[in-house]
Design an enzyme around this catalytic site. Structure first.
Site, PDB file in Angstrom:
ATOM      1  N   TRP A 239      -9.419  -7.702   7.455  1.00 15.09           N
ATOM      2  CA  TRP A 239      -8.820  -7.089   6.264  1.00 15.09           C
ATOM      3  C   TRP A 239      -8.876  -8.115   5.142  1.00 15.09           C
ATOM      4  O   TRP A 239      -9.347  -9.242   5.357  1.00 15.09           O
ATOM      5  CB  TRP A 239      -7.377  -6.648   6.548  1.00 15.09           C
ATOM      6  CG  TRP A 239      -7.104  -5.261   6.040  1.00 15.09           C
ATOM      7  CD1 TRP A 239      -6.568  -4.927   4.828  1.00 15.09           C
ATOM      8  CD2 TRP A 239      -7.393  -4.024   6.711  1.00 15.09           C
ATOM      9  NE1 TRP A 239      -6.499  -3.552   4.716  1.00 15.09           N
ATOM     10  CE2 TRP A 239      -6.994  -2.969   5.855  1.00 15.09           C
ATOM     11  CE3 TRP A 239      -7.939  -3.702   7.951  1.00 15.09           C
ATOM     12  CZ2 TRP A 239      -7.127  -1.632   6.182  1.00 15.09           C
ATOM     13  CZ3 TRP A 239      -8.071  -2.372   8.292  1.00 15.09           C
ATOM     14  CH2 TRP A 239      -7.676  -1.348   7.417  1.00 15.09           C
ATOM     15  N   ASP A 240      -8.408  -7.748   3.968  1.00 17.26           N
ATOM     16  CA  ASP A 240      -8.493  -8.714   2.872  1.00 17.26           C
ATOM     17  C   ASP A 240      -7.352  -9.729   2.899  1.00 17.26           C
ATOM     18  O   ASP A 240      -7.113 -10.444   1.925  1.00 17.26           O
ATOM     19  CB  ASP A 240      -8.585  -8.024   1.503  1.00 17.26           C
ATOM     20  CG  ASP A 240      -7.488  -7.004   1.266  1.00 17.26           C
ATOM     21  OD1 ASP A 240      -6.537  -6.963   2.078  1.00 17.26           O
ATOM     22  OD2 ASP A 240      -7.572  -6.241   0.286  1.00 17.26           O
ATOM     23  N   TRP A 241      -6.663  -9.825   4.020  1.00 22.37           N
ATOM     24  CA  TRP A 241      -5.679 -10.875   4.266  1.00 22.37           C
ATOM     25  C   TRP A 241      -5.750 -11.380   5.715  1.00 22.37           C
ATOM     26  O   TRP A 241      -4.977 -12.238   6.109  1.00 22.37           O
ATOM     27  CB  TRP A 241      -4.250 -10.380   3.989  1.00 22.37           C
ATOM     28  CG  TRP A 241      -4.011  -8.961   4.432  1.00 22.37           C
ATOM     29  CD1 TRP A 241      -3.936  -7.865   3.626  1.00 22.37           C
ATOM     30  CD2 TRP A 241      -3.852  -8.467   5.779  1.00 22.37           C
ATOM     31  NE1 TRP A 241      -3.742  -6.719   4.373  1.00 22.37           N
ATOM     32  CE2 TRP A 241      -3.685  -7.058   5.698  1.00 22.37           C
ATOM     33  CE3 TRP A 241      -3.830  -9.061   7.023  1.00 22.37           C
ATOM     34  CZ2 TRP A 241      -3.507  -6.253   6.823  1.00 22.37           C
ATOM     35  CZ3 TRP A 241      -3.658  -8.256   8.155  1.00 22.37           C
ATOM     36  CH2 TRP A 241      -3.487  -6.872   8.037  1.00 22.37           C
TER      37      TRP A 241
ATOM     38  N   ASN B 118      -2.001   5.366   6.084  1.00 21.72           N
ATOM     39  CA  ASN B 118      -2.059   4.527   4.886  1.00 21.72           C
ATOM     40  C   ASN B 118      -3.354   4.779   4.127  1.00 21.72           C
ATOM     41  O   ASN B 118      -4.446   4.522   4.629  1.00 21.72           O
ATOM     42  CB  ASN B 118      -1.996   3.046   5.272  1.00 21.72           C
ATOM     43  CG  ASN B 118      -2.241   2.134   4.076  1.00 21.72           C
ATOM     44  OD1 ASN B 118      -1.374   1.944   3.238  1.00 21.72           O
ATOM     45  ND2 ASN B 118      -3.450   1.580   3.980  1.00 21.72           N
ATOM     46  N   GLU B 119      -3.239   5.353   2.925  1.00 25.20           N
ATOM     47  CA  GLU B 119      -4.295   5.441   1.911  1.00 25.20           C
ATOM     48  C   GLU B 119      -5.525   6.255   2.320  1.00 25.20           C
ATOM     49  O   GLU B 119      -6.608   6.046   1.759  1.00 25.20           O
ATOM     50  CB  GLU B 119      -4.712   4.025   1.461  1.00 25.20           C
ATOM     51  CG  GLU B 119      -3.598   3.288   0.739  1.00 25.20           C
ATOM     52  CD  GLU B 119      -4.025   1.961   0.131  1.00 25.20           C
ATOM     53  OE1 GLU B 119      -5.117   1.479   0.473  1.00 25.20           O
ATOM     54  OE2 GLU B 119      -3.250   1.402  -0.671  1.00 25.20           O
TER      55      GLU B 119
ATOM     56  N   GLU C 253       3.745   0.436  -2.616  1.00 24.37           N
ATOM     57  CA  GLU C 253       2.836  -0.717  -2.538  1.00 24.37           C
ATOM     58  C   GLU C 253       2.498  -1.202  -3.937  1.00 24.37           C
ATOM     59  O   GLU C 253       2.207  -0.410  -4.823  1.00 24.37           O
ATOM     60  CB  GLU C 253       1.513  -0.370  -1.839  1.00 24.37           C
ATOM     61  CG  GLU C 253       1.461  -0.637  -0.362  1.00 24.37           C
ATOM     62  CD  GLU C 253       0.020  -0.636   0.162  1.00 24.37           C
ATOM     63  OE1 GLU C 253      -0.888  -1.090  -0.565  1.00 24.37           O
ATOM     64  OE2 GLU C 253      -0.193  -0.159   1.288  1.00 24.37           O
TER      65      GLU C 253
END
Length: 822
Positions: free
Chosen positions: A181-183, A433-434, A530
């Site tokens: 993920w981007d983290w 989510n999204e 968010e």
């Protein structure tokens, strides 16, 4: 057979045929190997293949250096686990023996003594297998063969006639964040990630106990319990429920027994800030012929939660009522606390939830790309009065809706809802989510050249999974007010104006859109679930990225590798230029990037709170990290509070002063979440950085309960004579509820800061006092301890006492002047 031996045998048979018992197999001597290899290595259960490889020094720690790249081969391999365990002849006398896996990650084949018992395909399900007929007295061999989830997902993806985004992760029911993920890193793992048990039982066993609350009923009738019992043998039994003694008759198979319970004298469970999180223990005992058969212990809290959506002039409301009172939601989003979930400890769960309670929060959202959390997480939320927004585990992709996938999801929902539904903390179940936004706004259809029929199929599959299968499965397994379902978060994407007038919003114009922080003042929705901005972790956590001597340098490959957003450094630097100077020194850069994150999030949170009751909730992205990383978190991987978490604590205070700048004035708002009226005597002072009062006003006021109110508008012309780049507006009250707010008129880079002489006086081994002669902006205390406050402003001639979590020989200190000086 003599009488003594016969009596002992008869007594033991009675005991065996009475008691339900569990025996853990997790502590047995487990081994593992690559399926291609012959030699076995020691393994730990619960665990993952990556941890086992690390423990055997077969791979480097993926969290350090650039080692993540070196372990990618693991996801393409198959892995075997096995253990030998003994079963006594006495244990085999039980009527039923079940082998229970609480979590297998993900595709596996289970063998007992060479017999294939079951194939599994879902990390989130509980697997219960009757095994008495396959067990033998003495030594037994249990083997689990894990098949690569990546390779299996690729094969499943081939069955769909068009390309699915994020394939193959969306085809496998496992933690989606493992795919990167981007983290977070890409660490697609496998293994026995939860406990394994043998369960021995006779006659009957308790499957589940569900508390059913109806707070609209009479006090003596508003609680009952549904006890689900599986009876092998029909007949008369006794059910004890604390002081209740109930005779019951069970038929063979599944039975549901309803037990009413008088709640007279019991107190409500209240969210943090509203009172005590009162919890009550219940002991449920099943017996037959005065012999105990099974026992369950549960803990519940009495509360009601409602999601209120009513049309109004501006759109539609979105807020929670808890125990009949509207509750302004203050909180954050949760990702898994480790890329290797079995490494999470009870202490880490308890600390992180206590950290959000201490920061005045009352809700946490479990994001849909992780895991349904460990029981300890929900227990901590129950105890600390933290409501839980629970996503189902689907995130940011398109998902299939074939019969096998849907049936798998139904069982997943059943297992998780049955496990979690007694927790008073759970407020809402969210489908995903999204994904609604991904289908509508992310352009996958164009990118993968979908036909019109392909696009229609994606939407049809989405509706079937999130608007039909999951809510129906939820309703079948839940009753009363615990069945609040929201199909997708957000309900409308942030590029559409309706996203700010109804439903919940994910606003990413800041960061992804690179809009200025000030846009937060305009982009306020009904419920902000968010939004966020990145900041570096603490120096301690940054150093932990290295296996050797840390090279703290922004150009260091290790530092770069621990920023997973493709443009992360560029975005941080762009925002730094707007508000601060960009330091070349790494320690100063680390400090200022944290200030930048805290500044942006302060603007957002306060804009949301000022808009109450139009806005009734703010959940920032994100609380925590799964490894050492530059990310949106307010607490880093090692548990250190960033500047942002200290600021969140201030911005979430139950009574808050907030200032909104307009073209002609500075509008002062007082926001109160208290359910009582406040009588205040507020002092407004303009003070220069040396401590001289330039302008002053007093204002008594009465503030209604639970309100956001503009209490004063200070005309810019009134302050035009003063140099505001060298002054601060202090707003405070000592009456009734004490509060203080410092407001700076300029961006940090434009402040005319003076060099402060900051003194530290030791009061005790764990308490210090900080003082300064002139304004000290963003005082940063550095040391291997937790400071009760940090990254704070200190007024001239004042002091502040700080508690340390452990003694330090020396505390270093820095302020913004050290970075901003010419």
């Amino acid at each position: 057979m003599n009488k003594t031996i016969f009596f002992a045998f008869f007594f033991m048979q009675n005991i065996l045929h009475a008691q339900f018992s569990q025996r853990s197999l997790s502590s047995e001597n487990w081994q593992f190997k690559n399926s291609k290899e012959q030699s076995w290595l020691p393994a730990k259960v619960p665990g993952t293949v990556h941890l086992d490889l690390m423990n055997n020094r077969m791979i480097p720690d993926p969290y350090k250096d650039e080692n993540e790249k070196k372990v990618q081969w693991i996801e393409n391999e198959n892995w075997d686990y096995q253990t030998a365990f003994t079963v006594s002849s006495r244990e085999l006398m039980n009527d039923n023996i079940d082998l229970v896996f609480n979590g297998l990650d993900t595709f596996s084949e289970i063998y007992l003594n060479g017999k294939l018992l079951k194939k599994t395909d879902n990390m989130f399900r509980k697997w219960n297998i009757p095994v008495k007929q396959y067990l033998k007295t003495g030594n037994n061999i249990l083997q689990i063969r894990f098949i690569s989830a990546v390779n299996t997902g690729k094969e499943l993806a081939k069955q769909v006639p068009f390309t699915m985004p994020e394939s193959p992760r969306s085809f496998v029911r496992k933690a989606q964040y493992q795919f990167g993920w981007d983290w977070g890193p890409r660490l697609v793992t496998a293994g026995i990630w939860k406990d394994v048990q043998l369960e021995f039982w006779n006659n009957a066993k308790i499957i589940s106990v569900k508390d059913i609350q109806n707070r609209t009923a009479e006090a003596s009738q508003n609680l009952h319990f549904d006890v689900e019992i599986y009876a092998q043998n029909a007949g008369d039994y006794t059910l004890d429920f604390n002081s209740i003694h109930k005779k019951i008759t069970l038929k063979k198979g599944r039975n549901t027994i309803s037990v009413p319970y008088d709640t007279d004298g019991m107190k409500l469970w209240q969210p943090n800030g509203r009172g005590e999180a009162n919890l009550y223990d219940f002991k449920v005992k099943l017996s037959k012929d005065q012999k105990n058969i099974d026992l369950k212990n549960i803990k519940i809290g009495l509360r009601t939660v409602e999601l209120v959506q009513e049309k109004d002039k501006k759109g539609k409301s979105f807020y929670f009522k808890v125990n009949g009172q509207p509750l302004y939601i203050k909180g954050t989003n949760w990702i898994p606390g480790d890329s290797f979930s079995p490494r999470m400890t009870r202490e880490k769960y308890q600390k992180l939830i206590k950290d959000i309670k201490d920061a005045n929060m009352n809700m946490i959202r479990i994001w849909g790309g992780g895991i349904y959390e460990d029981d300890e997480f929900y227990k901590a939320c129950d105890e600390n009065g933290i409501l839980v927004w629970q996503d189902f585990m689907f995130a940011g992709s398109f998902y299939p809706a074939d019969e096998a996938f849907l049936n798998n999801v139904k069982e997943e929902v059943k297992d998780q809802v049955t496990r979690l539904q007694n927790h008073p903390s759970i407020a809402l179940w969210c489908g995903n989510n999204e994904i609604d936004e991904a289908i509508v706004n992310w352009g996958y259809q164009k990118q993968f050249k979908y036909s019109k029929n392909d696009s229609l199929q994606v939407w049809k599959d989405y509706k079937k999974l999130f608007h039909d299968v999951i809510p129906k499965a939820l309703a079948e397994n839940l009753k009363s007010d615990k069945n609040i379902y929201w199909p997708s978060s957000p309900s409308i994407g942030w590029g559409h104006k309706e996203s700010l007038t109804e439903g919940d919003s994910h606003y990413w114009g800041v960061w992804w859109g690179e809009q200025p922080f000030e846009i937060y003042n305009e982009k306020v929705g009904r419920f902000m679930s968010e939004y966020g901005f990145q900041g570096t972790p603490s120096l301690e956590t940054t150093k932990s990225m290295f296996s050797g001597t840390p090279d703290l340098n922004l150009q260091n490959p290790t530092v770069k590798a621990h920023e997973k957003h493709a443009r992360g450094w560029d975005i941080i630097n762009e925002y730094l230029k707007r508000d601060y100077k960009v330091p070349s020194d790494f320690v100063q850069y680390n400090y200022v990037s944290q200030l930048l994150q805290a500044r942006g999030m302060q603007i957002a949170i306060e804009a949301h709170r000022r808009a109450k009751p139009y806005n009734m909730g703010t959940l920032y992205w994100q609380l925590n990290d799964c490894w050492p990383v530059v990310s949106w978190s307010s607490i880093d991987y090692l548990g250190n509070w960033k500047a942002f978490h200290y600021q969140a604590k201030r911005s979430f205070e139950p009574v808050l002063i907030s200032i909104a700048e307009t073209d002609k004035s500075y509008d002062v708002y007082l926001i109160s979440d208290l359910l009582k009226e406040l009588t205040t005597d507020i002092t407004f002072e303009l003070i220069n950085f040396r401590g001289k009062t330039l302008w002053k006003a007093n204002q008594p006021d009465v503030i209604n309960a639970d309100i956001s109110k503009k209490i004063r508008s200070i005309s810019k012309s009134e302050l035009a004579q003063f140099d505001l780049s060298g002054a601060v507006l202090k707003i405070s009250s000592e009456k009734d509820t004490k509060f203080e707010k410092l407001f700076f008129f300029n961006k940090p880079k434009d402040l005319k800061l003076l060099k402060p002489e900051i003194k530290i006086r030791k009061i005790s081994p764990t308490e210090i006092e900080i003082s300064t002669d002139v304004l000290a902006k963003d005082v940063y205390l550095i040391g291997d301890t937790h400071f009760s406050d940090n990254f704070f402003d200190l007024m001239p001639g004042t002091s502040k006492r700080i508690i340390l979590s452990k003694p330090l020989e020396k505390v270093e200190v820095m302020s913004l002047w050290d970075v901003m000086k010419d």
